[in-house]
Design an enzyme around this catalytic site. Sequence first.
Site, short mmCIF file in Angstrom:
data_model
loop_
_atom_site.label_atom_id
_atom_site.label_comp_id
_atom_site.label_asym_id
_atom_site.label_seq_id
_atom_site.Cartn_x
_atom_site.Cartn_y
_atom_site.Cartn_z
N SER A 120 20.87 30.49 -44.52
CA SER A 120 20.02 31.59 -45.16
C SER A 120 18.65 32.51 -44.59
CB SER A 120 19.50 30.96 -47.02
OG SER A 120 19.30 32.41 -47.82
N GLU A 217 27.31 35.17 -44.12
CA GLU A 217 27.32 34.88 -45.19
C GLU A 217 26.23 35.52 -45.82
OE1 GLU A 217 25.56 32.36 -46.88
OE2 GLU A 217 24.69 32.70 -45.33
N HIS A 282 26.21 29.69 -48.67
CA HIS A 282 25.42 29.49 -50.35
C HIS A 282 26.67 28.40 -50.38
CE1 HIS A 282 22.76 31.27 -48.36
NE2 HIS A 282 21.27 30.52 -49.05
#
Length: 312
Positions: A120, A217, A282
């Site tokens: 992330s 992502e 995620h």
Amino acid sequence: MSISTSENTRPRGLRPGDTVAVVAPAGPVPAEQLRAGVAGLESWGLRVLLGEHVLDRHPRLDYLAGLDGDRAADLRWAWCHPEVSAVLCARGGYGTMRMLDELDRDALARAPRKLLVGSSDVTALHEAFSRELDVVTLFGPMVATSAFTEDATARERLRGILFEPQESLSLRGAGVEPLRGGRATGVLHGGNLSVLAGTLGSAAPPRRPNPGIALLEDVTEEPYQLDRYLTQLRRAGWFDHVAGVALGSWRACGSLERVRTTMADLLGDLGVPVAWELGFGHRDGQLSVPLGVTAELDADACELTLAGPALC
């Protein structure tokens, strides 16, 4: 250090009895979840050290885990600690880019190479460590998040890569149909799409190996926002040396059909294989993917096969 077009240095994997450090480079860390995550690491036979500021809160900005300088100091302490074999990030959120200018790059470069684990917002650290320290890192679940403490599949996949280096490792995702079929070989790089776009225009732009396999992502970004980030990267030439693209998860990004349409529109004309939903990012049961190593992407099978072990 100039951008390398070859593989980065592979740190060694972990063994029972090793010491690892947990730091918080981005958002505030829930104390209970951190305790659960530490217990999980200790169950693997690891000794766990915590950064001094891992549970801090910024005095004015409640979305940050303490002051920028303190978060950077914890990272330097962990990376330079002679007994630490790996640095594990507690969680993402936001804030990693804010502290990059606070890092003592000379001290980090002098320290023995070790493993960085996170995903992330930690994408900014993966880019910085690849570019400036020339080291392989691991894009995977973080210690004080449900992806580690509550998702047994994701946790076991991380443990396997950390403790069981293999000569050949294949990572297979859930995609059933590529955006563009084919095979490609290159060095894995990338991570969170919005973070990568956010680094554009900085003194240290995102790393672009040649040839590269780009991993992308994101979470909680609407298709029009994903469009903006991809357009930024395209206009900046980020895809110029890409041989293939592996897309991860897009949780809470609106309709997956709209996300897929957006990706096809902006990536379909690159002329390279594009895999849909490889299984990292995620999502439940997320894969842990090493960055900075050579791999072959089979977009039709939605599979990445590493050319060698992820770690030494």
